[in-house]
Design a protein around this motif. Structure first.
Motif, PDB file in Angstrom:
ATOM      1  N   LEU A 198     151.827 -25.115 112.767  1.00  0.00           N
ATOM      2  CA  LEU A 198     150.735 -25.494 111.869  1.00  0.00           C
ATOM      3  C   LEU A 198     149.406 -24.804 112.195  1.00  0.00           C
ATOM      4  N   PRO A 199     149.028 -24.627 113.486  1.00  0.00           N
ATOM      5  CA  PRO A 199     147.756 -23.944 113.746  1.00  0.00           C
ATOM      6  C   PRO A 199     147.744 -22.487 113.293  1.00  0.00           C
ATOM      7  N   ILE A 200     148.915 -21.885 113.120  1.00  0.00           N
ATOM      8  CA  ILE A 200     148.979 -20.473 112.746  1.00  0.00           C
ATOM      9  C   ILE A 200     148.866 -20.292 111.238  1.00  0.00           C
ATOM     10  N   VAL A 201     149.287 -21.295 110.464  1.00  0.00           N
ATOM     11  CA  VAL A 201     149.290 -21.171 109.001  1.00  0.00           C
ATOM     12  C   VAL A 201     147.917 -20.772 108.445  1.00  0.00           C
ATOM     13  N   PRO A 202     146.815 -21.399 108.861  1.00  0.00           N
ATOM     14  CA  PRO A 202     145.511 -21.023 108.281  1.00  0.00           C
ATOM     15  C   PRO A 202     145.041 -19.630 108.671  1.00  0.00           C
ATOM     16  N   THR A 203     145.662 -19.006 109.666  1.00  0.00           N
ATOM     17  CA  THR A 203     145.202 -17.690 110.124  1.00  0.00           C
ATOM     18  C   THR A 203     145.745 -16.548 109.270  1.00  0.00           C
ATOM     19  N   LEU A 204     146.790 -16.803 108.462  1.00  0.00           N
ATOM     20  CA  LEU A 204     147.354 -15.752 107.634  1.00  0.00           C
ATOM     21  C   LEU A 204     146.452 -15.459 106.441  1.00  0.00           C
ATOM     22  N   PRO A 205     146.255 -14.181 106.093  1.00  0.00           N
ATOM     23  CA  PRO A 205     145.474 -13.848 104.893  1.00  0.00           C
ATOM     24  C   PRO A 205     146.084 -14.499 103.665  1.00  0.00           C
ATOM     25  N   HIS A 206     145.244 -15.128 102.848  1.00  0.00           N
ATOM     26  CA  HIS A 206     145.766 -15.839 101.682  1.00  0.00           C
ATOM     27  C   HIS A 206     144.949 -15.510 100.443  1.00  0.00           C
ATOM     28  N   ALA A 207     145.556 -15.738  99.290  1.00  0.00           N
ATOM     29  CA  ALA A 207     144.874 -15.497  98.025  1.00  0.00           C
ATOM     30  C   ALA A 207     143.722 -16.477  97.848  1.00  0.00           C
ATOM     31  N   ASP A 208     142.823 -16.140  96.932  1.00  0.00           N
ATOM     32  CA  ASP A 208     141.664 -16.997  96.688  1.00  0.00           C
ATOM     33  C   ASP A 208     141.997 -18.214  95.842  1.00  0.00           C
ATOM     34  N   ARG A 209     143.232 -18.271  95.328  1.00  0.00           N
ATOM     35  CA  ARG A 209     143.623 -19.419  94.526  1.00  0.00           C
ATOM     36  C   ARG A 209     145.105 -19.697  94.727  1.00  0.00           C
ATOM     37  N   ALA A 210     145.491 -20.923  94.382  1.00  0.00           N
ATOM     38  CA  ALA A 210     146.905 -21.316  94.427  1.00  0.00           C
ATOM     39  C   ALA A 210     147.211 -22.031  93.123  1.00  0.00           C
ATOM     40  N   PHE A 211     148.402 -21.831  92.618  1.00  0.00           N
ATOM     41  CA  PHE A 211     148.777 -22.432  91.345  1.00  0.00           C
ATOM     42  C   PHE A 211     149.515 -23.762  91.527  1.00  0.00           C
ATOM     43  N   GLY A 212     149.910 -24.063  92.763  1.00  0.00           N
ATOM     44  CA  GLY A 212     150.636 -25.308  93.015  1.00  0.00           C
ATOM     45  C   GLY A 212     152.089 -25.035  93.336  1.00  0.00           C
TER      46      GLY A 212
END
Length: 432
Positions: free
Chosen positions: A273-287
């Motif tokens: 779980l601590p690693i998940v926020p470190t990955l580059p992610h899109a500016d939005r999510a559709f769900g």
């Protein structure tokens, strides 16, 4: 609807298949099933179940596995529940992270206020019913079952969402409300697992390894390339990191974080779980069930896509390793878990949802009635996956754990109850 069925088929049906095989196996040859679950894969001094505890569980069968004296043993059950299930919780964590952090996240702003209140009720209600009924069993029984209070707080997102669409119709605002509630429920469940169900003696200093892994991989492979590419539209460094290194640095960081959790005493299944926020992610999510979600190509979503098929297999083995309960094990914990889900969840969602919507004047989505809160609570009472997991960590292997697991399996009855509740509440289905 295709994506919902696809998600259900890929994830939940394999889980059910494993659970059904386990039930049949355990009730036809309990001894061989027990040997499978506790089969030793690696004797060592670093990770795994306590060796002496394993020897007690195995009894005379332990003598058949010659080994040097070690402190730990990685069993088939440990491999699935403590190591491989970390990838499942990483995917759940990804959905929660996007819902909370992104600008259009589903758990941000006023739109999430009433669902969050309902989620709180959907946890307090089951806990109150579980512990309240347990108290009437007497002090001795209460002491035996009290640690299972969190089992009926869970909501199985996939099955609840599918049943919600059957009850309300795909276009009803209650379906969106239900999905928000289920995601928030998952987030609360992860916190409960971390705080109240440690896997051993707490050694918080080991969490520094997890923290250092997360910070290190974020700075070196996410923040720094973007910083160096500032003002350059071609983004050569970020592109090189993405194309050449991809998710490998995050996998290595995840392994270190997992080890830190395992040594700290927190449940290692939460170690990614601590690693998940470190990955580059899109500016939005559709769900989670949106068709467009599969077309996002940022590294976080790309990694989720890569994990899809492995996690399908993991869930099959999770069902196989955890649902093998003999029907003779049905006892008080079974009915406590089931009552917590089927009675406590609907009443809690209704009461706290009412407080949020009317007392605090946060309101309900347009087209949704107060009585729909009760129906949503009935749908959310399908615990299954996370309920099974919590039961496996709340109690030591034995009759109490088996009985509690049976309650989690029986929670599928909430699907039928939801359909009846929808009819009685005169829910008007809204097509998508």
């Amino acid at each position: 609807m295709y994506r919902v069925w696809n998600f259900l088929t890929n994830y939940s049906l394999l889980l059910i298949a494993g659970a059904l095989i386990a039930l049949v196996w355990a009730n036809s040859d309990a001894h061989s099933y027990h040997l499978l679950v506790e089969y030793p894969l690696w004797f060592n001094n670093w990770i795994g179940a306590d060796l002496h505890h394993w020897e007690l569980l195995m009894g005379p069968d332990a003598e058949a596995f010659g080994h040097a004296e070690t402190a730990k043993v990685v069993t088939a059950h440990y491999l699935v529940n403590d190591i491989l299930m970390a990838f499942f919780f990483a995917i759940a964590g990804k959905e929660v992270w996007e819902a909370v952090i992104l600008e259009n996240g589903s758990l941000r702003g006023k739109k999430a206020a009433t669902p969050l209140f309902a989620t709180l009720g959907g946890m307090i209600g089951p806990i109150s019913v579980y512990l309240g009924l347990a108290w009437f069993l007497g002090a001795e029984k209460f002491g035996m079952v009290a640690n299972g209070w969190a089992i009926p707080t869970a909501t199985d997102i996939a099955f609840s969402y599918l049943v919600g669409r059957l009850v309300f119709g795909a276009g009803h605002p209650a379906v969106r409300f239900l999905l928000l509630l289920a995601i928030a429920d998952d987030a609360a469940g992860l916190i409960i697992l971390a705080i109240f169900y440690p896997s051993g003696e707490l050694a918080p200093v080991w969490l520094l390894l997890s923290l250092a892994s997360a910070v290190g991989v974020y700075v070196l492979f996410n923040w720094l390339p973007r910083k160096l590419d500032a003002g350059d539209q071609l983004r050569p460094r970020s592109t090189w990191v993405r194309q050449k290194l991809s998710w490998w640095p995050y996998l290595i960081a995840g392994a270190l974080s997992w080890f830190g959790f395992a040594q700290s005493g927190l449940h290692p299944a939460l170690g990614l779980l601590p690693i998940v926020p470190t990955l580059p992610h899109a500016d939005r999510a559709f769900g989670i069930f949106a068709e467009a979600e599969q077309y996002l190509t940022d590294l976080l979503n790309h990694t989720e896509h890569l994990l899809k098929h492995p996690v399908e297999i993991v869930l099959f083995f999770f069902g196989l390793m955890n649902a093998g309960v003999e029907f003779s094990a049905i006892s008080e914990p079974t009915w406590l878990v089931l009552a917590g889900l089927i009675i406590g969840k609907p009443l809690g969602v209704l009461l706290f949802g009412y407080i949020g919507a009317h007392t605090l004047k946060l309101g309900l989505p347009a087209g949704m009635r107060t009585v729909d809160l009760f129906v949503i609570g009935c749908v959310a009472a399908i615990g299954f996956t996370v309920s099974l997991f919590v039961a496996s960590v709340a109690f030591e292997p034995g009759p109490v754990q088996d009985a509690a697991k049976m309650g989690a399996l029986f929670s599928f009855a909430a699907a039928g109850i939801s359909l009846i509740a929808g009819k009685l509440a005169k829910v008007q289905k809204v097509a998508g």
